[in-house]
Design a protein around this motif. Sequence first.
Motif, short mmCIF file in Angstrom:
data_model
loop_
_atom_site.label_atom_id
_atom_site.label_comp_id
_atom_site.label_asym_id
_atom_site.label_seq_id
_atom_site.Cartn_x
_atom_site.Cartn_y
_atom_site.Cartn_z
N CYS A 1 0.81 -1.21 0.00
CA CYS A 1 0.00 0.00 0.00
C CYS A 1 0.85 1.27 0.00
CB CYS A 1 -0.97 0.01 1.18
SG CYS A 1 -0.15 -0.03 2.80
N PHE A 2 2.00 1.25 0.68
CA PHE A 2 2.77 2.49 0.79
C PHE A 2 3.35 2.96 -0.54
CE2 PHE A 2 6.59 4.98 1.42
CZ PHE A 2 6.00 6.12 1.95
N PRO A 3 4.05 2.14 -1.31
CA PRO A 3 4.56 2.68 -2.58
C PRO A 3 3.43 3.05 -3.54
CG PRO A 3 5.09 0.33 -2.39
CD PRO A 3 4.53 0.77 -1.07
N LEU A 4 2.31 2.34 -3.48
CA LEU A 4 1.15 2.72 -4.31
C LEU A 4 0.66 4.11 -3.91
CD1 LEU A 4 -0.94 -0.56 -4.48
CD2 LEU A 4 0.07 0.65 -6.40
N TYR A 5 0.51 4.31 -2.61
CA TYR A 5 0.04 5.59 -2.08
C TYR A 5 1.01 6.73 -2.42
CZ TYR A 5 -0.58 9.12 1.60
OH TYR A 5 -0.72 10.30 2.29
N ALA A 6 2.28 6.52 -2.14
CA ALA A 6 3.27 7.57 -2.36
C ALA A 6 3.43 7.89 -3.85
CB ALA A 6 4.62 7.16 -1.75
#
Length: 154
Positions: free
Chosen positions: A16-21
């Motif tokens: 989720c984090f690299p998608l979000y960022a």
Amino acid sequence: MKYDYREAMKLSNQLCFPLYAASRNVIAQYTPYLNELGLTYTQYLVFLVLWEKDGITVSEICEKLKLDSGTMSPLLKKLQQAGYILKVRSAEDDRVVVISLTEEGKALQEKAKDVPLKVASCIELAPEKAKMLYDLLYELLDSQQKKNAKGDEV
């Protein structure tokens, strides 16, 4: 291998984090160009849908953009107040609202025509990798949509 919740809960192990960022970063690339047009990113997405197919229902727009009607209603109201769209109840079913572009809404496409090119020039990703990422993201969206349609937990 035994599940290690401490390892699983590291930020570096979260999809989720690299998608979000990355999503935030890409959307930020649009901001200066859309500000010139007086549009938010979400409003721009609505225009992309309408420029592709004018005269569609609110539910069709929601489906294409993966947004709910609670998000869409105030957004469409602002676009209507700005004179870009018309909202008309369907003659067949008055619960259905059809959205159509006004002449001003159609003319905005010409003003926005260079936005995709300008944004693409800001993103340093080889075309084949961009295509791969695009395909993977749609694969992820499609799998989540299928899972949600079955009523499974996400």
